[in-house]
Design a protein around this motif. Sequence first.
Motif, PDB file in Angstrom:
ATOM      1  N   ILE A   9      38.041  34.240  18.736  1.00 48.76           N
ATOM      2  CA  ILE A   9      39.054  33.206  18.971  1.00 48.76           C
ATOM      3  C   ILE A   9      39.166  32.874  20.459  1.00 48.76           C
ATOM      4  O   ILE A   9      39.569  31.784  20.841  1.00 48.76           O
ATOM      5  CB  ILE A   9      40.424  33.634  18.389  1.00 48.76           C
ATOM      6  CG1 ILE A   9      41.411  32.460  18.315  1.00 48.76           C
ATOM      7  CG2 ILE A   9      41.052  34.730  19.219  1.00 48.76           C
ATOM      8  CD1 ILE A   9      41.163  31.514  17.203  1.00 48.76           C
ATOM      9  N   GLU A  10      38.772  33.843  21.307  1.00 52.92           N
ATOM     10  CA  GLU A  10      38.883  33.629  22.758  1.00 52.92           C
ATOM     11  C   GLU A  10      38.044  32.448  23.245  1.00 52.92           C
ATOM     12  O   GLU A  10      38.355  31.846  24.267  1.00 52.92           O
ATOM     13  CB  GLU A  10      38.444  34.899  23.522  1.00 52.92           C
ATOM     14  CG  GLU A  10      39.366  36.079  23.315  1.00 52.92           C
ATOM     15  CD  GLU A  10      38.758  37.382  23.807  1.00 52.92           C
ATOM     16  OE1 GLU A  10      38.278  37.437  24.954  1.00 52.92           O
ATOM     17  OE2 GLU A  10      38.759  38.361  23.034  1.00 52.92           O
ATOM     18  N   VAL A  11      36.968  32.149  22.523  1.00 51.70           N
ATOM     19  CA  VAL A  11      36.076  31.069  22.963  1.00 51.70           C
ATOM     20  C   VAL A  11      36.052  29.913  21.961  1.00 51.70           C
ATOM     21  O   VAL A  11      35.171  29.052  22.009  1.00 51.70           O
ATOM     22  CB  VAL A  11      34.641  31.593  23.205  1.00 51.70           C
ATOM     23  CG1 VAL A  11      34.590  32.493  24.430  1.00 51.70           C
ATOM     24  CG2 VAL A  11      34.107  32.338  21.981  1.00 51.70           C
ATOM     25  N   GLU A 253      37.149  36.320  36.433  1.00 54.49           N
ATOM     26  CA  GLU A 253      37.095  35.257  37.446  1.00 54.49           C
ATOM     27  C   GLU A 253      38.278  35.365  38.402  1.00 54.49           C
ATOM     28  O   GLU A 253      38.220  34.872  39.530  1.00 54.49           O
ATOM     29  CB  GLU A 253      37.125  33.874  36.781  1.00 54.49           C
ATOM     30  CG  GLU A 253      35.950  33.599  35.837  1.00 54.49           C
ATOM     31  CD  GLU A 253      34.634  33.550  36.582  1.00 54.49           C
ATOM     32  OE1 GLU A 253      34.608  33.005  37.702  1.00 54.49           O
ATOM     33  OE2 GLU A 253      33.644  34.085  36.043  1.00 54.49           O
ATOM     34  N   LYS A 254      39.381  35.939  37.922  1.00 53.50           N
ATOM     35  CA  LYS A 254      40.603  36.116  38.715  1.00 53.50           C
ATOM     36  C   LYS A 254      41.075  34.824  39.362  1.00 53.50           C
ATOM     37  O   LYS A 254      41.451  34.796  40.535  1.00 53.50           O
ATOM     38  CB  LYS A 254      40.379  37.177  39.798  1.00 53.50           C
ATOM     39  CG  LYS A 254      40.116  38.563  39.243  1.00 53.50           C
ATOM     40  CD  LYS A 254      40.260  39.563  40.370  1.00 53.50           C
ATOM     41  CE  LYS A 254      39.608  40.879  40.038  1.00 53.50           C
ATOM     42  NZ  LYS A 254      39.447  41.706  41.228  1.00 53.50           N
ATOM     43  N   LYS A 255      40.984  33.754  38.613  1.00 52.73           N
ATOM     44  CA  LYS A 255      41.526  32.489  39.112  1.00 52.73           C
ATOM     45  C   LYS A 255      42.536  31.994  38.097  1.00 52.73           C
ATOM     46  O   LYS A 255      42.263  31.085  37.323  1.00 52.73           O
ATOM     47  CB  LYS A 255      40.394  31.474  39.303  1.00 52.73           C
ATOM     48  CG  LYS A 255      39.483  31.812  40.460  1.00 52.73           C
ATOM     49  CD  LYS A 255      38.597  30.627  40.826  1.00 52.73           C
ATOM     50  CE  LYS A 255      37.545  31.036  41.838  1.00 52.73           C
ATOM     51  NZ  LYS A 255      36.207  31.244  41.235  1.00 52.73           N
ATOM     52  N   PRO A 310      43.984  23.169  35.274  1.00 52.63           N
ATOM     53  CA  PRO A 310      43.416  22.350  34.198  1.00 52.63           C
ATOM     54  C   PRO A 310      41.900  22.525  33.963  1.00 52.63           C
ATOM     55  O   PRO A 310      41.441  22.312  32.856  1.00 52.63           O
ATOM     56  CB  PRO A 310      43.718  20.899  34.640  1.00 52.63           C
ATOM     57  CG  PRO A 310      44.697  21.015  35.764  1.00 52.63           C
ATOM     58  CD  PRO A 310      44.501  22.364  36.383  1.00 52.63           C
ATOM     59  N   GLU A 311      41.143  22.937  34.996  1.00 53.78           N
ATOM     60  CA  GLU A 311      39.685  23.025  34.812  1.00 53.78           C
ATOM     61  C   GLU A 311      39.340  24.140  33.819  1.00 53.78           C
ATOM     62  O   GLU A 311      39.978  25.184  33.806  1.00 53.78           O
ATOM     63  CB  GLU A 311      38.968  23.346  36.136  1.00 53.78           C
ATOM     64  CG  GLU A 311      39.197  22.377  37.249  1.00 53.78           C
ATOM     65  CD  GLU A 311      40.532  22.603  37.949  1.00 53.78           C
ATOM     66  OE1 GLU A 311      40.907  23.771  38.175  1.00 53.78           O
ATOM     67  OE2 GLU A 311      41.216  21.597  38.238  1.00 53.78           O
ATOM     68  N   PRO A 312      38.271  23.914  33.015  1.00 54.61           N
ATOM     69  CA  PRO A 312      37.829  24.991  32.121  1.00 54.61           C
ATOM     70  C   PRO A 312      37.376  26.203  32.932  1.00 54.61           C
ATOM     71  O   PRO A 312      36.893  26.049  34.046  1.00 54.61           O
ATOM     72  CB  PRO A 312      36.638  24.385  31.380  1.00 54.61           C
ATOM     73  CG  PRO A 312      36.593  22.948  31.718  1.00 54.61           C
ATOM     74  CD  PRO A 312      37.434  22.712  32.929  1.00 54.61           C
ATOM     75  N   CYS A 313      37.551  27.405  32.381  1.00 58.92           N
ATOM     76  CA  CYS A 313      37.226  28.628  33.117  1.00 58.92           C
ATOM     77  C   CYS A 313      35.752  28.985  32.924  1.00 58.92           C
ATOM     78  O   CYS A 313      35.222  28.877  31.815  1.00 58.92           O
ATOM     79  CB  CYS A 313      38.108  29.771  32.643  1.00 58.92           C
ATOM     80  SG  CYS A 313      37.913  31.265  33.628  1.00 58.92           S
ATOM     81  N   SER A 314      35.119  29.446  33.982  1.00 59.62           N
ATOM     82  CA  SER A 314      33.690  29.747  33.884  1.00 59.62           C
ATOM     83  C   SER A 314      33.409  31.008  33.072  1.00 59.62           C
ATOM     84  O   SER A 314      32.254  31.310  32.780  1.00 59.62           O
ATOM     85  CB  SER A 314      33.057  29.838  35.270  1.00 59.62           C
ATOM     86  OG  SER A 314      33.947  30.391  36.191  1.00 59.62           O
ATOM     87  N   ARG A 321      44.804  28.222  31.256  1.00 57.11           N
ATOM     88  CA  ARG A 321      45.089  29.105  32.388  1.00 57.11           C
ATOM     89  C   ARG A 321      46.308  28.612  33.162  1.00 57.11           C
ATOM     90  O   ARG A 321      46.493  27.410  33.341  1.00 57.11           O
ATOM     91  CB  ARG A 321      43.902  29.131  33.351  1.00 57.11           C
ATOM     92  CG  ARG A 321      42.907  30.226  33.049  1.00 57.11           C
ATOM     93  CD  ARG A 321      41.814  30.259  34.078  1.00 57.11           C
ATOM     94  NE  ARG A 321      41.185  28.942  34.240  1.00 57.11           N
ATOM     95  CZ  ARG A 321      40.415  28.620  35.269  1.00 57.11           C
ATOM     96  NH1 ARG A 321      40.197  29.488  36.235  1.00 57.11           N
ATOM     97  NH2 ARG A 321      39.877  27.423  35.348  1.00 57.11           N
ATOM     98  N   ILE A 322      47.102  29.584  33.644  1.00 57.37           N
ATOM     99  CA  ILE A 322      48.197  29.253  34.551  1.00 57.37           C
ATOM    100  C   ILE A 322      47.993  30.008  35.851  1.00 57.37           C
ATOM    101  O   ILE A 322      47.324  31.040  35.876  1.00 57.37           O
ATOM    102  CB  ILE A 322      49.585  29.627  33.967  1.00 57.37           C
ATOM    103  CG1 ILE A 322      49.643  31.119  33.606  1.00 57.37           C
ATOM    104  CG2 ILE A 322      49.923  28.752  32.757  1.00 57.37           C
ATOM    105  CD1 ILE A 322      51.052  31.663  33.450  1.00 57.37           C
ATOM    106  N   ALA A 323      48.592  29.482  36.917  1.00 55.05           N
ATOM    107  CA  ALA A 323      48.570  30.179  38.208  1.00 55.05           C
ATOM    108  C   ALA A 323      49.440  31.421  38.106  1.00 55.05           C
ATOM    109  O   ALA A 323      50.339  31.473  37.257  1.00 55.05           O
ATOM    110  CB  ALA A 323      49.108  29.271  39.295  1.00 55.05           C
ATOM    111  N   ARG A 324      49.186  32.410  38.969  1.00 54.80           N
ATOM    112  CA  ARG A 324      50.074  33.566  38.998  1.00 54.80           C
ATOM    113  C   ARG A 324      51.509  33.063  39.140  1.00 54.80           C
ATOM    114  O   ARG A 324      51.751  32.036  39.766  1.00 54.80           O
ATOM    115  CB  ARG A 324      49.706  34.531  40.114  1.00 54.80           C
ATOM    116  CG  ARG A 324      49.822  33.973  41.518  1.00 54.80           C
ATOM    117  CD  ARG A 324      49.597  35.034  42.599  1.00 54.80           C
ATOM    118  NE  ARG A 324      48.319  35.710  42.519  1.00 54.80           N
ATOM    119  CZ  ARG A 324      48.172  37.005  42.203  1.00 54.80           C
ATOM    120  NH1 ARG A 324      49.211  37.765  41.948  1.00 54.80           N
ATOM    121  NH2 ARG A 324      46.980  37.560  42.165  1.00 54.80           N
TER     122      ARG A 324
END
Length: 432
Positions: A9-11, A253-255, A310-314, A321-324
Amino acid sequence: MERSYYNPIEVAPREDLRILQLGKLRKILNKVYKKVPHYREKCKKAKIKPSNLKTLEDIRHFPFTTKEDLFVDYPFGLLAEPLEKVVRLHTSSGTTGKPKALFFSKRDIFAQAHLIARSLYMSGATFRDILQNSMTYGLFTGALVMHYGAELLGMLVIPAGPGNTERQIELMQTFGTTCIHMTPSYALYVASVIHEKGLKPGKDLKLKRAYLGAEPYTDETRQKIEEMLGVDVYNCYGLSEMGGPGVGFECPEKKGLHLWEDAFLVEIVNPQTGEPVKPGEVGELVLTSLNREAMPLIRYRTRDLTHFIPEPCSCGRTHVRIARILGRADDMFIVRGVNIFPQQIEAVLMSIKGVAQNYQILLEGYDEMTVKVEIDRDFFDGRIERLLKLKEEIAEKLRQAIQVRPKVELVEPGTLPVSEGKAKRVIDNRTL
Ligand code: ADP
Ligand code: K
Ligand code: ZN
């Protein structure tokens, strides 16, 4: 080859995720409308009912649930199942205001544990790892929920709890702890004690990863902890109302943090108007639990401030994704008309050489702000002008960051109160 995802489900393609979410949302809305009189009343006042939900976007017409709603008919008012179905009670740690009661069914416990297992696996952890869990066990969700998830993954869990730092380090050495779970403020303290003992993390300890959460921290703090402990730090986000930790987690990725969208519907709204923000704009995170059985919450206002990335994660995961977390709407303080978050101050402090791990913000009189900063033991070599220069550097960099120039007070390491759980950074004694 090891598989790279815990759950396919993660992908999943985003379109599939949205279809899944819509189905779950319909069901959960119907359930809450039927079983929770308080929420039904709110819907009636807003002249809306579950059958009005045609698309995911329609959720924005439904009423929010706020922290205050949790106190209506306290403690059982928002239960959507009979008490016999409930197997566990947690309360929030009550950083702000009185404690809230949150209830879990058996299914809820294991659903959240799977989210944790998935998140830990994402960071590279496996059943070979040894997790020292130094969050508070008990009413707080932080430790127990992580504990169950880590066990589910097969990790060996040391239920250390917080505090007694000497003992923490002893446990790490004796059992070869590879992962730790604690608050970032406590991690900084533990790191400083390890450093003072002359232990070399790469040699005397086997630490690889630190899961840090339960309170906001900055990227500068993360870097400092990574350097001091020689670990990868993963940001771990959750709140008791949404089942505890495991709601959002960083990937390698830690972004930003992935929020698990098969379990939560994610919105970010303008805290004043309640309207959705534009992509990338900061607002309040609003979450709907899509899986919760005992106590599902619809459009819960977390008070946590963040923005979408908003960009897809590599990494390939499709979940948003949200910012910290930049801070809590409740943590913001105003000095001379300027809105300030403690994290803005922390980011500046942690980037300055000579600054140790602990600081405190003191507000007094009519808007006097003093920042008390512990300095590194190695930094002071007897030359006063060195201290004066550091003081000036801190004051000036803070002025640039927050538009207010505070008084800076340098103090010896170990003199400010240490927190084993969530740190209290701001002391407001103003006479306003
Ligand atoms: P409370 O502290 O409100 O009593 P909890 O103990 O459930 O309630 O803590 C949840 C809150 O902790 C979140 O709403 C958020 O403010 C904060 N928090 C948890 N994890 C993180 C994190 N990784 N980064 C920043 N803040 C976090
Ligand atoms: K194991
Ligand atoms: Zn990712």
